[in-house]
Design a protein around this motif. Structure first.
Motif, short mmCIF file in Angstrom:
data_model
loop_
_atom_site.label_atom_id
_atom_site.label_comp_id
_atom_site.label_asym_id
_atom_site.label_seq_id
_atom_site.Cartn_x
_atom_site.Cartn_y
_atom_site.Cartn_z
N PHE A 1 16.17 8.38 41.21
CA PHE A 1 17.49 8.02 40.67
C PHE A 1 18.61 8.62 41.50
N GLU A 2 19.79 8.05 41.30
CA GLU A 2 21.01 8.54 41.92
C GLU A 2 21.91 9.09 40.83
N ALA A 3 22.67 10.11 41.16
CA ALA A 3 23.69 10.64 40.27
C ALA A 3 25.05 10.29 40.88
N GLU A 4 25.94 9.78 40.06
CA GLU A 4 27.24 9.35 40.54
C GLU A 4 27.96 10.48 41.27
N GLY A 5 28.43 10.19 42.49
CA GLY A 5 29.17 11.16 43.28
C GLY A 5 28.31 12.10 44.11
N HIS A 6 26.99 11.97 44.01
CA HIS A 6 26.08 12.82 44.78
C HIS A 6 25.62 12.08 46.02
N LYS A 7 25.54 12.80 47.12
CA LYS A 7 25.20 12.19 48.40
C LYS A 7 23.73 11.78 48.48
N GLN A 8 22.83 12.61 47.96
CA GLN A 8 21.40 12.36 48.07
C GLN A 8 20.81 11.95 46.71
N PRO A 9 19.86 11.01 46.72
CA PRO A 9 19.16 10.66 45.48
C PRO A 9 18.11 11.72 45.14
N TYR A 10 17.57 11.61 43.93
CA TYR A 10 16.63 12.60 43.41
C TYR A 10 15.34 11.93 42.96
N GLU A 11 14.31 12.76 42.80
CA GLU A 11 13.08 12.32 42.16
C GLU A 11 12.71 13.34 41.10
N MET B 1 27.41 12.95 33.07
CA MET B 1 26.92 12.57 34.38
C MET B 1 26.32 11.17 34.26
N ASN B 2 26.72 10.30 35.16
CA ASN B 2 26.17 8.95 35.20
C ASN B 2 25.05 8.89 36.23
N ILE B 3 23.94 8.30 35.82
CA ILE B 3 22.81 8.15 36.73
C ILE B 3 22.43 6.68 36.84
#
Length: 91
Positions: free
Chosen positions: A24-34, A1-3
């Motif tokens: 951060f964002e994960a490649e291919g994911h619509k929403q970012p994370y914390e 997984m690319n972040i």
């Protein structure tokens, strides 16, 4: 997984230990994370919580990120390192 790390912060005090946040964002994911990080005294034993950053997203996607954090030390360590680097920058 690319972040891709968007922002990272870390604070430390003697009574509460370390508390950090990495957005951060994960490649291919619509929403970012914390990722919220907490450690009492040692910087090699982290408790963490993963949440969507702004609004809820796919349960399957957040579960995939959670799995990656648990199974891929390089991903988790890169997020911790980003938070710790912000602590060093603040000194």
């Amino acid at each position: 997984m690319n972040i891709r790390i968007l922002a990272a912060t870390m604070k430390h005090d003697e009574s509460n230990g370390y508390l950090g946040h990495v957005r951060f964002e994960a490649e291919g994911h619509k929403q970012p994370y914390e990722l919220t990080l907490q450690s009492d005294k040692r910087i090699d034993d982290w408790n963490y919580a993963l949440n969507f950053l702004d609004e809820s997203g796919s349960e399957q996607q957040i579960e995939a990120v959670e799995k990656a954090l648990e199974e891929d030390d390089d991903i988790f360590d890169s997020l911790v390192d980003a938070a710790l680097a912000s602590l060093d920058d603040a000194k």
